[in-house]
Design a protein around this motif. Structure first.
Motif, PDB file in Angstrom:
ATOM      1  N   SER A 130      21.825 -23.662  58.983  1.00 42.49           N
ATOM      2  CA  SER A 130      22.322 -23.209  57.722  1.00 42.49           C
ATOM      3  C   SER A 130      23.863 -23.384  57.653  1.00 42.49           C
ATOM      4  N   LYS A 131      23.917 -21.740  58.684  1.00 42.45           N
ATOM      5  CA  LYS A 131      25.007 -21.446  59.126  1.00 42.45           C
ATOM      6  C   LYS A 131      25.397 -22.068  60.140  1.00 42.45           C
ATOM      7  N   TYR A 132      25.751 -23.075  60.081  1.00 42.80           N
ATOM      8  CA  TYR A 132      25.941 -24.173  61.355  1.00 42.80           C
ATOM      9  C   TYR A 132      27.406 -23.992  62.147  1.00 42.80           C
ATOM     10  N   ASN A 133      28.133 -23.396  62.798  1.00 38.80           N
ATOM     11  CA  ASN A 133      29.714 -24.297  62.661  1.00 38.80           C
ATOM     12  C   ASN A 133      29.822 -24.042  63.918  1.00 38.80           C
ATOM     13  N   LEU A 134      30.373 -25.761  64.675  1.00 35.27           N
ATOM     14  CA  LEU A 134      30.938 -26.241  65.569  1.00 35.27           C
ATOM     15  C   LEU A 134      31.241 -24.821  66.958  1.00 35.27           C
ATOM     16  N   GLY A 135      32.094 -24.787  66.536  1.00 37.68           N
ATOM     17  CA  GLY A 135      33.343 -24.173  67.054  1.00 37.68           C
ATOM     18  C   GLY A 135      32.321 -22.262  67.774  1.00 37.68           C
ATOM     19  N   TRP A 137      29.153 -22.104  67.505  1.00 41.69           N
ATOM     20  CA  TRP A 137      28.005 -21.667  68.459  1.00 41.69           C
ATOM     21  C   TRP A 137      28.879 -22.153  69.947  1.00 41.69           C
ATOM     22  N   LEU A 138      29.580 -23.132  70.309  1.00 39.86           N
ATOM     23  CA  LEU A 138      29.491 -23.391  71.358  1.00 39.86           C
ATOM     24  C   LEU A 138      30.241 -21.959  72.152  1.00 39.86           C
ATOM     25  N   ILE A 139      30.822 -21.548  71.701  1.00 42.18           N
ATOM     26  CA  ILE A 139      31.127 -19.981  72.530  1.00 42.18           C
ATOM     27  C   ILE A 139      29.797 -19.221  72.602  1.00 42.18           C
ATOM     28  N   ALA A 140      29.226 -19.296  70.965  1.00 44.24           N
ATOM     29  CA  ALA A 140      27.711 -18.055  71.235  1.00 44.24           C
ATOM     30  C   ALA A 140      26.879 -19.212  72.921  1.00 44.24           C
ATOM     31  N   PHE A 141      26.507 -20.303  72.801  1.00 50.54           N
ATOM     32  CA  PHE A 141      26.166 -21.479  73.616  1.00 50.54           C
ATOM     33  C   PHE A 141      26.498 -20.722  75.228  1.00 50.54           C
ATOM     34  N   LEU A 142      28.294 -20.542  75.713  1.00 57.01           N
ATOM     35  CA  LEU A 142      29.041 -20.513  76.864  1.00 57.01           C
ATOM     36  C   LEU A 142      28.017 -19.312  76.913  1.00 57.01           C
ATOM     37  N   PHE A 143      28.407 -17.951  76.232  1.00 56.62           N
ATOM     38  CA  PHE A 143      28.182 -16.414  76.302  1.00 56.62           C
ATOM     39  C   PHE A 143      26.660 -16.624  76.854  1.00 56.62           C
ATOM     40  N   ILE A 144      25.418 -17.466  76.381  1.00 54.12           N
ATOM     41  CA  ILE A 144      24.035 -17.920  76.760  1.00 54.12           C
ATOM     42  C   ILE A 144      24.063 -18.326  78.050  1.00 54.12           C
ATOM     43  N   ILE A 145      24.175 -18.980  78.258  1.00 51.66           N
ATOM     44  CA  ILE A 145      24.592 -19.675  79.906  1.00 51.66           C
ATOM     45  C   ILE A 145      24.609 -19.063  80.484  1.00 51.66           C
ATOM     46  N   TRP A 146      26.114 -18.288  80.481  1.00 51.59           N
ATOM     47  CA  TRP A 146      26.681 -17.544  81.621  1.00 51.59           C
ATOM     48  C   TRP A 146      24.880 -16.204  81.543  1.00 51.59           C
ATOM     49  N   ALA A 147      24.928 -15.833  80.656  1.00 48.72           N
ATOM     50  CA  ALA A 147      24.064 -14.043  81.515  1.00 48.72           C
ATOM     51  C   ALA A 147      23.536 -14.769  82.252  1.00 48.72           C
ATOM     52  N   GLN A 148      23.075 -16.073  82.751  1.00 43.85           N
ATOM     53  CA  GLN A 148      22.152 -16.748  83.240  1.00 43.85           C
ATOM     54  C   GLN A 148      22.353 -16.513  84.872  1.00 43.85           C
ATOM     55  N   PHE A 149      24.176 -16.243  84.987  1.00 39.07           N
ATOM     56  CA  PHE A 149      23.945 -16.021  86.526  1.00 39.07           C
ATOM     57  C   PHE A 149      25.083 -14.967  85.968  1.00 39.07           C
ATOM     58  N   ALA A 150      25.099 -14.125  85.255  1.00 39.81           N
ATOM     59  CA  ALA A 150      26.397 -13.107  85.679  1.00 39.81           C
ATOM     60  C   ALA A 150      24.904 -12.222  86.236  1.00 39.81           C
ATOM     61  N   LEU A 167      26.535 -14.084  67.823  1.00 37.60           N
ATOM     62  CA  LEU A 167      28.127 -15.055  67.558  1.00 37.60           C
ATOM     63  C   LEU A 167      27.441 -16.191  67.068  1.00 37.60           C
ATOM     64  N   LEU A 168      25.814 -16.660  67.454  1.00 36.18           N
ATOM     65  CA  LEU A 168      25.240 -17.615  66.215  1.00 36.18           C
ATOM     66  C   LEU A 168      25.377 -17.284  64.992  1.00 36.18           C
ATOM     67  N   VAL A 169      25.310 -15.508  64.572  1.00 33.65           N
ATOM     68  CA  VAL A 169      25.189 -15.688  62.975  1.00 33.65           C
ATOM     69  C   VAL A 169      26.187 -15.090  62.251  1.00 33.65           C
ATOM     70  N   LEU A 170      26.676 -13.856  62.928  1.00 31.87           N
ATOM     71  CA  LEU A 170      27.455 -13.276  62.621  1.00 31.87           C
ATOM     72  C   LEU A 170      29.099 -14.025  61.939  1.00 31.87           C
TER      73      LEU A 170
END
Length: 218
Positions: A130-135, A137-150, A167-170
């Motif tokens: 319910s705290k959905y914020n597109l911008g 959440w997009l940044i959050a998912f970029l960090f999560i994806i980045w973590a897989q290759f970092a 970043l998804l919730v704060l």
């Protein structure tokens, strides 16, 4: 009432996480790790028992690791904040249980299991949809994806994943406070303990959890 529930829950979660990490049976009473004698009920009262016993075992007089006092003090702080927070029980209890497990695990081994990180990610998406914020959440998912290759020497991939998770919730206005406090505490702890490598993950979780509770203040 919420303070009492939180303190009891944190005590159970920390004891469970400690025994699970060191592969100690979950059965039986709490006991001193040094003399193995069972603790009486009053020796298990958070903070108060530590002060009464002057930080030492009642039986063998061995010094009790200061880690336990800090853990209990943090639990009290989180419980007090939750008392005036609108964060529901069904979110607070499972997340705090999981966070305690990861903090203890990373503190000892400087490693977080992928399974637990995936579980936290799923829970955050489910609990806070319910705290959905597109911008954000997009940044959050970029960090999560980045973590897989970092693969860096100065920050672990799990730490980057944690940044993405929170970043998804704060609230976005809290991010600079969160990273500033977490970095400062991690650095101070490393200097105090003369550590060559900073365990950043536990401080990311501990500070983010308090800020998330604060963001739900009534």
């Amino acid at each position: 009432m919420k303070i009492l529930i939180a303190l009891l829950w944190h005590s159970f979660a920390l004891n469970y996480a400690y025994r699970d990490y060191w592969h100690i049976s979950q059965k039986g009473y709490s006991h001193c790790d040094f003399c193995q004698k069972d603790l009486k009920w009053w020796m298990k009262i958070p903070i108060i028992s530590y002060v009464i016993l002057f930080g030492r075992c009642y039986y063998c007089n061995t010094s009790i690791p200061f880690f336990w006092f800090i853990s209990e003090f943090y639990s009290l702080l989180a419980a007090i904040l939750w008392q005036s927070s609108s964060l529901p029980y069904w979110i607070y209890l499972p997340l705090s249980f999981l966070f305690i497990q990861i903090v203890l695990e990373d503190s000892y081994s400087q490693h977080m299991t992928t399974k637990k990180l995936i579980l936290i990610t799923i829970l955050m998406l489910f609990f806070f949809f319910s705290k959905y914020n597109l911008g954000q959440w997009l940044i959050a998912f970029l960090f999560i994806i980045w973590a897989q290759f970092a693969n860096y020497s100065f920050i672990g991939s799990a730490d980057i994943w944690l940044i993405g998770i929170f970043l998804l919730v704060l609230p976005f206005s809290f991010i600079h406070l969160w990273l500033g406090f977490a970095s400062s505490l991690a650095l101070l702890f490393a200097l105090k303990c003369h550590l060559q490598k900073i365990a950043f993950g536990p401080w990311l979780i501990l500070t983010a959890w308090l800020l998330l509770i604060i963001s739900y203040q009534c």
